[in-house]
Scaffold this motif. Structure first.
Motif, PDB file in Angstrom:
ATOM      1  N   ASN A  73       0.816  -1.220   0.000  1.00 39.51           N
ATOM      2  CA  ASN A  73       0.000   0.000   0.000  1.00 39.51           C
ATOM      3  C   ASN A  73       0.848   1.268   0.000  1.00 39.51           C
ATOM      4  O   ASN A  73       0.694   2.147  -0.859  1.00 39.51           O
ATOM      5  CB  ASN A  73      -0.927   0.005   1.210  1.00 39.51           C
ATOM      6  CG  ASN A  73      -2.071   0.973   1.037  1.00 39.51           C
ATOM      7  OD1 ASN A  73      -2.986   0.721   0.267  1.00 39.51           O
ATOM      8  ND2 ASN A  73      -2.011   2.110   1.718  1.00 39.51           N
ATOM      9  N   SER A  74       1.767   1.358   0.962  1.00 40.00           N
ATOM     10  CA  SER A  74       2.556   2.593   1.056  1.00 40.00           C
ATOM     11  C   SER A  74       3.549   2.712  -0.102  1.00 40.00           C
ATOM     12  O   SER A  74       3.747   3.799  -0.647  1.00 40.00           O
ATOM     13  CB  SER A  74       3.292   2.656   2.396  1.00 40.00           C
ATOM     14  OG  SER A  74       4.002   1.475   2.640  1.00 40.00           O
ATOM     15  N   SER A  75       4.159   1.591  -0.491  1.00 40.06           N
ATOM     16  CA  SER A  75       5.171   1.668  -1.560  1.00 40.06           C
ATOM     17  C   SER A  75       4.532   2.016  -2.901  1.00 40.06           C
ATOM     18  O   SER A  75       5.033   2.879  -3.629  1.00 40.06           O
ATOM     19  CB  SER A  75       5.937   0.348  -1.662  1.00 40.06           C
ATOM     20  OG  SER A  75       5.064  -0.716  -1.977  1.00 40.06           O
ATOM     21  N   SER A  76       3.403   1.363  -3.231  1.00 40.94           N
ATOM     22  CA  SER A  76       2.784   1.615  -4.538  1.00 40.94           C
ATOM     23  C   SER A  76       2.218   3.031  -4.617  1.00 40.94           C
ATOM     24  O   SER A  76       2.292   3.684  -5.660  1.00 40.94           O
ATOM     25  CB  SER A  76       1.681   0.592  -4.813  1.00 40.94           C
ATOM     26  OG  SER A  76       0.655   0.713  -3.857  1.00 40.94           O
ATOM     27  N   SER A  77       1.664   3.517  -3.503  1.00 43.87           N
ATOM     28  CA  SER A  77       1.113   4.872  -3.525  1.00 43.87           C
ATOM     29  C   SER A  77       2.201   5.908  -3.803  1.00 43.87           C
ATOM     30  O   SER A  77       2.023   6.811  -4.628  1.00 43.87           O
ATOM     31  CB  SER A  77       0.442   5.167  -2.180  1.00 43.87           C
ATOM     32  OG  SER A  77      -0.055   6.489  -2.168  1.00 43.87           O
ATOM     33  N   LEU A  78       3.335   5.768  -3.114  1.00 43.58           N
ATOM     34  CA  LEU A  78       4.401   6.757  -3.283  1.00 43.58           C
ATOM     35  C   LEU A  78       5.042   6.691  -4.665  1.00 43.58           C
ATOM     36  O   LEU A  78       5.297   7.721  -5.288  1.00 43.58           O
ATOM     37  CB  LEU A  78       5.453   6.558  -2.189  1.00 43.58           C
ATOM     38  CG  LEU A  78       5.044   7.096  -0.812  1.00 43.58           C
ATOM     39  CD1 LEU A  78       5.980   6.606   0.274  1.00 43.58           C
ATOM     40  CD2 LEU A  78       5.022   8.626  -0.832  1.00 43.58           C
ATOM     41  N   ASN A  86       2.103  13.653  -9.471  1.00 43.20           N
ATOM     42  CA  ASN A  86       1.126  14.286  -8.564  1.00 43.20           C
ATOM     43  C   ASN A  86       1.588  14.303  -7.117  1.00 43.20           C
ATOM     44  O   ASN A  86       0.849  14.751  -6.235  1.00 43.20           O
ATOM     45  CB  ASN A  86      -0.260  13.625  -8.694  1.00 43.20           C
ATOM     46  CG  ASN A  86      -0.256  12.173  -8.270  1.00 43.20           C
ATOM     47  OD1 ASN A  86       0.438  11.790  -7.335  1.00 43.20           O
ATOM     48  ND2 ASN A  86      -1.038  11.345  -8.943  1.00 43.20           N
ATOM     49  N   ILE A  87       2.810  13.830  -6.839  1.00 40.28           N
ATOM     50  CA  ILE A  87       3.356  13.938  -5.480  1.00 40.28           C
ATOM     51  C   ILE A  87       3.476  15.408  -5.074  1.00 40.28           C
ATOM     52  O   ILE A  87       3.442  15.738  -3.887  1.00 40.28           O
ATOM     53  CB  ILE A  87       4.744  13.234  -5.399  1.00 40.28           C
ATOM     54  CG1 ILE A  87       5.236  13.137  -3.947  1.00 40.28           C
ATOM     55  CG2 ILE A  87       5.775  13.945  -6.235  1.00 40.28           C
ATOM     56  CD1 ILE A  87       4.506  12.152  -3.111  1.00 40.28           C
ATOM     57  N   VAL A  88       3.573  16.295  -6.089  1.00 47.50           N
ATOM     58  CA  VAL A  88       3.705  17.717  -5.789  1.00 47.50           C
ATOM     59  C   VAL A  88       2.474  18.249  -5.047  1.00 47.50           C
ATOM     60  O   VAL A  88       2.569  19.157  -4.223  1.00 47.50           O
ATOM     61  CB  VAL A  88       3.947  18.507  -7.100  1.00 47.50           C
ATOM     62  CG1 VAL A  88       2.709  18.483  -7.988  1.00 47.50           C
ATOM     63  CG2 VAL A  88       4.356  19.934  -6.800  1.00 47.50           C
ATOM     64  N   PHE A  89       1.289  17.636  -5.311  1.00 45.41           N
ATOM     65  CA  PHE A  89       0.071  18.089  -4.642  1.00 45.41           C
ATOM     66  C   PHE A  89       0.030  17.661  -3.168  1.00 45.41           C
ATOM     67  O   PHE A  89      -0.778  18.157  -2.403  1.00 45.41           O
ATOM     68  CB  PHE A  89      -1.166  17.550  -5.377  1.00 45.41           C
ATOM     69  CG  PHE A  89      -1.257  18.030  -6.796  1.00 45.41           C
ATOM     70  CD1 PHE A  89      -1.410  19.389  -7.062  1.00 45.41           C
ATOM     71  CD2 PHE A  89      -1.180  17.149  -7.862  1.00 45.41           C
ATOM     72  CE1 PHE A  89      -1.484  19.846  -8.371  1.00 45.41           C
ATOM     73  CE2 PHE A  89      -1.248  17.598  -9.168  1.00 45.41           C
ATOM     74  CZ  PHE A  89      -1.396  18.949  -9.432  1.00 45.41           C
ATOM     75  N   VAL A  90       0.887  16.701  -2.815  1.00 43.76           N
ATOM     76  CA  VAL A  90       1.004  16.302  -1.413  1.00 43.76           C
ATOM     77  C   VAL A  90       2.094  17.113  -0.719  1.00 43.76           C
ATOM     78  O   VAL A  90       1.991  17.430   0.461  1.00 43.76           O
ATOM     79  CB  VAL A  90       1.330  14.793  -1.312  1.00 43.76           C
ATOM     80  CG1 VAL A  90       1.502  14.372   0.146  1.00 43.76           C
ATOM     81  CG2 VAL A  90       0.237  13.965  -1.968  1.00 43.76           C
ATOM     82  N   LEU A  91       3.127  17.487  -1.489  1.00 47.29           N
ATOM     83  CA  LEU A  91       4.261  18.193  -0.886  1.00 47.29           C
ATOM     84  C   LEU A  91       4.013  19.697  -0.748  1.00 47.29           C
ATOM     85  O   LEU A  91       4.576  20.336   0.138  1.00 47.29           O
ATOM     86  CB  LEU A  91       5.521  17.958  -1.737  1.00 47.29           C
ATOM     87  CG  LEU A  91       6.002  16.505  -1.828  1.00 47.29           C
ATOM     88  CD1 LEU A  91       7.185  16.393  -2.779  1.00 47.29           C
ATOM     89  CD2 LEU A  91       6.384  15.981  -0.453  1.00 47.29           C
ATOM     90  N   LEU A  92       3.185  20.262  -1.634  1.00 46.44           N
ATOM     91  CA  LEU A  92       2.965  21.713  -1.584  1.00 46.44           C
ATOM     92  C   LEU A  92       2.176  22.196  -0.370  1.00 46.44           C
ATOM     93  O   LEU A  92       2.515  23.232   0.221  1.00 46.44           O
ATOM     94  CB  LEU A  92       2.261  22.176  -2.871  1.00 46.44           C
ATOM     95  CG  LEU A  92       3.171  22.388  -4.079  1.00 46.44           C
ATOM     96  CD1 LEU A  92       2.346  22.804  -5.290  1.00 46.44           C
ATOM     97  CD2 LEU A  92       4.232  23.451  -3.773  1.00 46.44           C
TER      98      LEU A  92
END
Length: 251
Positions: A73-78, A86-92
């Motif tokens: 779960n955690s590995s595939s999501s990241l 789209n990781i930028v929408f989590v980091l911003l």
């Protein structure tokens, strides 16, 4: 806390919306293992006195499914977020690294526990299983789930493509779980491989979890907890360090 809850719910919905793939399929896989191995070995193998092989096998399959899916779960999501961008929408958003960690780790733990409970409920149609020490069962399930949720986060952060992640899954996670006593007691192994098994932390997770059902185990559950609990703490601290430093996420 709003950021944490939002990210946590997003991670829960991510796997819940594809329930057939993320929950039903792993339960079916575990059920197939149970049917095949119990059919072949039930009449020939008795690992613990008075415990049928199917009953012996069930806790191992429950824990193996829990661990593999917490990792997935955690590995595939990241890795998906990194590759699609789209990781930028989590980091911003102004999320702290602690909120980031708790949201991904707890969502992975929830998925692992849901699948573990699912495997157990389905398995009860094929064998009677009495839970003699529920606190041991819960302790090992949560601690081991935290370890693999964190390992999944580390792998997801480190990996740059799906091939890297598949390498971790196929050459580390799968061997560690399959060679940890899921299908056998390590006392049935030659002395050399018994010694090697004691260096596998997953062995202590499964052995302690199994103790919660039968009151019997290959090693003391206290020794197992003494291995698993520090492993959970260290893996959490290392994951927090990766998030705080921005390793392969912000740099």
């Amino acid at each position: 806390m709003i950021g944490f809850w939002t990210l946590f719910k997003k991670e829960i919905l991510r796997f819940w919306k594809v329930l057939l793939q993320t929950v039903a399929a792993p339960i079916l896989t575990a059920l197939l293992y149970l049917l095949i191995f119990s059919h072949v070995l039930e009449a020939h193998v008795e690992v613990y006195p008075g415990v049928g092989y199917t009953a012996f096998l069930m806790p191992g399959l429950v824990m193996m499914s829990l661990l593999q899916n917490a990792f997935a779960n955690s590995s595939s999501s990241l890795i998906q977020s990194k590759i699609t961008g789209n990781i930028v929408f989590v980091l911003l958003p102004p999320l702290s690294y602690m909120e980031f960690f708790l949201a991904y780790m707890l969502a992975a733990l929830v998925r692992g526990l849901v699948i573990g409970v699912g495997v157990m409920l389905v398995g009860l149609f094929f064998a009677d299983l009495e839970m003699r020490h529920p606190l041991w069962v819960l302790s090992f399930a949560v601690a081991a789930g935290v370890v693999f949720a964190c390992v999944g986060m580390m792998a997801g952060i480190w990996a740059e493509k799906f091939d890297h992640l598949a390498g971790v899954q196929n050459f580390a996670i799968m061997p560690l779980t399959f060679l940890s006593g899921v299908f056998y007691s390590i006392h049935s192994l030659p002395a050399f491989w018994q010694g090697v098994s004691h260096f596998n932390p997953v062995f202590y997770m499964i052995d302690g979890f199994r103790f919660g059902f039968f009151g019997l185990s290959d090693v003391s559950p206290w020794l197992g907890l003494a291995v698993v609990a520090p492993t959970a703490l260290l893996s959490s601290l290392f994951t927090l360090w990766m998030l705080r430093s921005g390793y392969k996420l912000r740099h």
